[in-house]
Design a protein around this motif. Structure first.
Motif, PDB file in Angstrom:
ATOM      1  N   CYS A   1      12.092  39.588 150.530  1.00 43.48           N
ATOM      2  CA  CYS A   1      10.813  39.752 150.436  1.00 43.48           C
ATOM      3  C   CYS A   1      10.301  40.429 149.112  1.00 43.48           C
ATOM      4  N   VAL A   2       9.453  39.535 148.514  1.00 40.29           N
ATOM      5  CA  VAL A   2       8.804  40.238 147.076  1.00 40.29           C
ATOM      6  C   VAL A   2       7.595  40.670 147.722  1.00 40.29           C
ATOM      7  N   LEU A   3       7.448  42.135 147.720  1.00 45.23           N
ATOM      8  CA  LEU A   3       6.293  43.030 148.148  1.00 45.23           C
ATOM      9  C   LEU A   3       5.344  43.132 147.024  1.00 45.23           C
ATOM     10  N   LYS A   4       4.500  42.054 146.276  1.00 47.93           N
ATOM     11  CA  LYS A   4       3.840  42.182 145.323  1.00 47.93           C
ATOM     12  C   LYS A   4       2.566  42.845 145.400  1.00 47.93           C
ATOM     13  N   GLY A   5       2.003  42.751 146.611  1.00 48.44           N
ATOM     14  CA  GLY A   5       0.610  42.969 146.790  1.00 48.44           C
ATOM     15  C   GLY A   5       0.653  44.559 147.297  1.00 48.44           C
ATOM     16  N   ASP A   6      -0.131  45.242 147.019  1.00 49.36           N
ATOM     17  CA  ASP A   6      -0.263  46.769 147.715  1.00 49.36           C
ATOM     18  C   ASP A   6      -0.486  46.569 149.135  1.00 49.36           C
ATOM     19  N   ASN A   7       0.204  47.633 149.582  1.00 50.81           N
ATOM     20  CA  ASN A   7       0.106  47.873 150.962  1.00 50.81           C
ATOM     21  C   ASN A   7       0.883  46.706 151.953  1.00 50.81           C
ATOM     22  N   SER A   8       1.693  45.827 151.338  1.00 53.55           N
ATOM     23  CA  SER A   8       2.476  44.697 151.847  1.00 53.55           C
ATOM     24  C   SER A   8       3.571  45.275 152.678  1.00 53.55           C
ATOM     25  N   ILE A   9       4.195  44.565 153.501  1.00 58.66           N
ATOM     26  CA  ILE A   9       5.066  45.138 154.503  1.00 58.66           C
ATOM     27  C   ILE A   9       6.278  43.803 154.583  1.00 58.66           C
ATOM     28  N   GLY A  10       7.530  44.218 154.347  1.00 59.08           N
ATOM     29  CA  GLY A  10       8.718  43.276 154.520  1.00 59.08           C
ATOM     30  C   GLY A  10       9.535  44.005 155.584  1.00 59.08           C
ATOM     31  N   GLU A  11      10.035  42.933 156.418  1.00 59.26           N
ATOM     32  CA  GLU A  11      10.945  43.269 157.590  1.00 59.26           C
ATOM     33  C   GLU A  11      12.248  42.498 157.507  1.00 59.26           C
ATOM     34  N   PHE A  12      13.355  42.858 158.115  1.00 55.74           N
ATOM     35  CA  PHE A  12      14.541  41.974 158.085  1.00 55.74           C
ATOM     36  C   PHE A  12      15.238  42.528 159.315  1.00 55.74           C
ATOM     37  N   TYR A  13      15.307  41.465 160.047  1.00 61.05           N
ATOM     38  CA  TYR A  13      15.956  42.001 161.323  1.00 61.05           C
ATOM     39  C   TYR A  13      17.293  41.009 161.458  1.00 61.05           C
ATOM     40  N   SER A  14      18.499  41.337 161.632  1.00 55.60           N
ATOM     41  CA  SER A  14      19.478  40.516 161.559  1.00 55.60           C
ATOM     42  C   SER A  14      20.748  40.805 162.569  1.00 55.60           C
TER      43      SER A  14
END
Lengths: 439, 481
Positions: free
Chosen positions: B318-331
């Protein structure tokens, strides 16, 4: 001429000054070949991804310091010694042994010089068994040190012995040379059931550039106990590449504490090889940096046999433009069942321009093991800060107090009280506060 | 239920690939080898506009200069890129309007896999764009989606019908020269899915694609592009099984997700490709580049269940470019026999107040090697970035390995990053604790394994979770529970 070429050509000059008939010289020649082949590590190599040696390679270091005129008065350098207590001392000034400042012994234990161990026939059986046996033959900077190995500390503690007092190994750089390369080589052997404490310090006394590429080999036989303390609080232009290799046998306990508060660039390669069972290996570190300082901690624990433990605890506080790197690798071999490996790395960034890169790494091939690593990057707890301030403690002191607390459990295991007090003072100084009490 | 760890281990070892069968459908296959002419031919065959052909050729040019990466913790025989046929499409190409027209043998294949392309699917509310050997052969629910303005079609169709969207976004998250396999994919991708959710639309159903590798000796080069416009939401599912085959097959897909301001994309994968037999012969090479870009207030969530493939090399990022953005990874990654997996994620924090969560569970059995490799990077302008990572490994048997390579780079003092990793087998004290409370050992093991992977399995969408269990089969969860 770049540094690598200079080193290669200096090797011939070096050969004129050592006994090339001695079997150790074969080891040197072999190591030189490896260095010629590999050269200085670049950032392209995984192990050196975050630390660049480029600027150091551009410096015209003098490789053989002048032999004369490097004297220091004890009163001028007293503060660098742990003068509160009596210690054995092995002191080098610009790489040359200073008998005046040192206090060595052959009384039951050998606390003396590498140069005598490498040349005198009586030490030959020991050198044959231990010299360059645990140090990497592959890593280029270690090879470079091996190739030029001539001087350093030699400590041999026979079975069931313990030296009466701690041992200090101190390297001073006086600034007689515009830029100086030092390559001390230490060999420390603790035979069965022996015990010793070592404090190592590199200290530059001027703002002239110094690069130290040090290799220390430590052998801990069955049930031996080794405590090793590294104090790295050097001048702004001093860089240190420290390579320490530790070979442990059954039930031995080795603890290495690294306190990094100064220097321009510091790289610690700390390698533990557990060649036995029921071994305990501990490595702890406190790093507090400011300016443009760079410290890179690289640790490796290789669990080769079953039923061993390892503990790692590194705390870092990074201010101004400093950079911190932590790379901790734990390898557990297939047969090393019941291994218990623990690793923790906590960091606080206190400046916008500080950087921390951390890579805790586990490589596990055995199933019945407990391995964990934890790593955090954060700030001081605002609530805790508020609590302290509401009780009348000024902000600066409150912050320092919290940072103290943060670093404190690393200090807990320091077994020399005077050293602990000294490090407390260093931390207070580094944080710029006077708390008026010792923790 | 009497079920011990020993039995579980035995089952894992002896488990044969259940979905190994080969559908005999005539394929339109290109001669083996790769050069500029092949790239042009693929493009022509698909009736692509000139800009696309040029785009492919440029990617091919980069690829030629690149070297195969070797840093991953996997060992395998390098594929010979000149011995692969780069295009294969089922011969009976025309699009079907109803299921009756579909080749019965193809339908049979899906049945064996438990994929119901028919009414059941409709009831389940899942639209399926089935990619079988690189060309979409059936797309359902298109009309319902069209009413909402959602575009869900194959990428070749999108290139023809929505060139402005494709042109704008393709290669924007995964550039052509991003890495060796991304470049290769950019040059020769055969087909894939395209999805566009308009502003403010919440996609009413889970979109799903089943990838299948069917033709012997064909590499599958899928390209997926999902664009969620401002304030929209989509949940996208991708599941894979492949027939048993003795020679190694190469899969090098590229998935690009774009979440514009306030959008949310949930991307779930179940991967159960042929892992090779017990001796480690055969199996799919899975070298995938997956990356998502989050604009302001956007969220991208990757969930993956990896049980197949001989060699996996996959880092959904995830490239969290914008403010307040969220990335998640479940594996969850399960490796068995001689499987090797090097998988993880990258979270690049660029915007302020960005958050990311990484939960990775690795289970290794047999002689397999399972690695987690991740990067959390907080850039100097990413104020108040927050990350939590956890990677746990469970080892079964003493010939497997579990490795973690987490990279953490912080350049901002307000960053808060936590990383935790543990490696263990099922602890005796855990079992003792259960025993103490009257739960017998067999049940205790089941309970512990269950709990170990639950965190991730829970993240799968409901409709998929059921199918995931079926596809997994090998799953410790289903068999122990």
């Amino acid at each position: 001429m770049d540094l690598k070429d200079k080193l290669i050509s200096s090797f011939m000059a070096f050969e004129n000054n050592v006994d090339i008939e001695h079997p150790v010289h074969d080891v040197r020649t072999e190591a030189m070949k490896n260095f010629e082949l590999k050269g200085f590590p670049s950032k392209k190599e995984e192990a050196w991804k975050y630390t660049s040696l480029k600027s150091l390679q551009k410096t015209d270091f003098s490789i053989f310091p002048k032999e004369e005129g490097n004297t220091l008065e004890y009163k001028d350098v007293k503060r660098y010694f742990l003068h509160e207590i009596d210690t054995y001392k092995i002191v080098f000034i610009d790489g040359i042994y200073s008998s005046y400042l040192s206090e060595t012994t052959h009384d039951g234990v050998d606390i003396c010089l590498m140069s005598s161990a490498l040349t005198k026939p009586m030490y030959k059986p020991v050198i044959d068994v231990y010299f360059n046996k645990v140090a990497s033959k592959d890593e280029s900077l270690t090879s470079l040190n091996t190739a030029f190995s001539r001087e350093g500390a030699y400590i041999y503690i026979p079975k069931n012995k313990m030296p009466k007092k701690p041992i200090e190994i101190i390297h001073f750089a006086t600034g007689n040379e515009a830029s100086l390369l030092l390559q001390p080589r230490n060999l420390i052997i603790a035979e069965e059931n022996a015990e010793l404490q070592v404090i190592e310090r590199h200290q530059s006394l001027t703002s002239n550039e110094v690069l130290t590429n040090s290799v220390t080999e430590i052998f801990a036989a069955d049930s031996a106990i080794v405590d090793y303390y590294k104090i790295q609080n050097d001048a702004e232009n001093a860089s240190l590449i420290d390579n320490t290799y530790i070979d442990q046998k059954n039930k031995s306990v080795v603890k290495v504490h690294t306190f990094s508060f100064g220097g321009k660039l510091t790289r610690n390669n700390l390698n533990f090889y557990q060649n036995g069972q029921y071994i305990d290996s501990t490595m702890k570190g406190v790093t507090i940096l400011g300016d443009k300082q760079h410290v890179d901690h690289h640790t490796l624990v290789h669990h080769i046999e079953p039923n061993c433990e390892s503990h790692q605890d590194y705390k870092g506080i990074y201010g101004e433009n400093s950079t911190g790197v932590f790379n901790g690798k734990i390898i557990v071999d297939k047969i090393a069942q019941k291994t218990n490996a623990f690793q923790q790395n906590n960091n606080i960034l206190i400046s916008d321009k500080a950087t921390i890169n951390t890579k805790p790494q586990l490589e596990i091939f055995a199933d019945d093991v407990k391995c964990s690593h934890g790593c955090t990057i954060g700030q001081l707890d605002e609530d805790a800060l508020f609590y302290l301030r509401s009780r009348g403690i000024p902000k600066k002191e409150a912050r320092a107090l919290l940072m103290y607390a943060f670093a404190n459990n690393v200090l807990e295991s320091v077994r020399i009280p005077e050293l602990k007090a000294r490090i407390n003072k260093l931390i207070a100084k580094k944080l710029g506060v006077n708390l008026g009490f010792d923790l | 239920m009497a079920y011990t760890e020993e039995e579980l281990k035995k089952e894992l070892e002896t488990k044969e690939y259940e979905y190994g069968f080969y559908t005999d459908i005539e394929s339109d296959t290109m001669p083996v080898g790769l050069n500029e002419d092949v790239v042009i031919a693929i493009s022509k065959k698909k009736g692509e506009p000139e800009w696309m052909t040029l785009w492919r050729l440029e990617a091919f040019k980069y690829w030629k200069e690149m070297e195969e990466p070797e840093w991953a913790n996997v060992k395998y025989e390098k594929p010979d890129f000149q011995a692969i046929s780069y295009y294969s499409a089922p011969n009976k190409k025309p699009k079907y309007d109803s299921l009756d027209e579909v080749d019965p043998e193809l339908l049979d294949t899906f049945k064996k896999l438990g994929i119901s392309i028919d009414e059941q699917k409709k009831l389940a509310g899942v639209a399926v764009d089935i990619v079988m050997d690189s060309v979409s052969v059936a797309t359902t629910f298109k009309k319902t989606l069209a009413e909402k303005g959602i575009i869900f079609c194959s990428i070749s169709e999108a290139i023809k019908e929505h060139p402005e969207l494709v042109k704008k976004y393709i290669g924007s998250v995964v550039p052509k020269k991003d890495n060796f396999y991304a470049a290769l994919n950019s040059a020769v991708f055969s087909d894939g899915s395209f999805c566009y959710i308009p502003k403010g639309v919440r996609c009413p159903m889970e979109l799903s694609t089943y990838f299948r590798i069917n033709q012997a000796g064909t590499g599958q080069f899928e390209r997926t592009l999902v664009i969620a416009d401002e304030g929209s939401y989509v949940s996208y599912l991708e599941g894979c099984t492949a027939p048993s085959r003795d020679e190694n097959q190469l899969h090098a897909a590229v998935v690009e997700l774009i979440a514009l301001d306030g959008a949310e994309i949930k991307y779930s994968t179940v991967q159960n490709w042929f892992p090779g037999d017990k001796e480690g012969r055969g199996g799919v090479y899975n070298f995938v580049t997956k990356r998502g870009l989050c604009e302001k207030n956007a969220k991208i969530s990757w969930t993956q269940v990896e049980t197949g493939s001989a060699v996996t090399w996959k880092y959904p990022s995830c490239v969290l470019k914008g403010d307040n953005s969220i990335g998640e990874f479940y594996s969850i990654a399960v490796t068995n026999n001689h499987q090797q997996a090097d998988t993880g994620t990258k979270m690049i924090h660029l915007g302020k107040n960005t958050r990311s969560t990484i939960i990775s569970k690795g289970i290794s059995a047999g002689k397999s090697q399972n690695s987690y490799r991740g990067l959390v990077q907080v850039n100097s302008r990413a104020e108040n970035a927050r990350n939590f990572s956890q990677c746990d490994s469970l080892l079964m048997g003493n010939e497997c390995g579990a490795h973690t390579f987490p990279y953490i780079e912080a350049k901002n003092k307000t960053a808060q990053i936590e990383h935790e990793a543990t490696t263990s087998k099922i602890g005796e004290d855990q079992i003792f604790y259960c025993n103490q409370r009257g739960i017998d050992t067999e049940k205790a093991i089941a309970l512990i394994v269950n709990g170990f992977s639950k965190e991730v399995l829970n993240k799968l969408p409901m409709e998929f979770a059921v199918e995931a269990q079926k596809l997994l089969e090998i799953s410790l969860e289903g068999s122990v529970g």
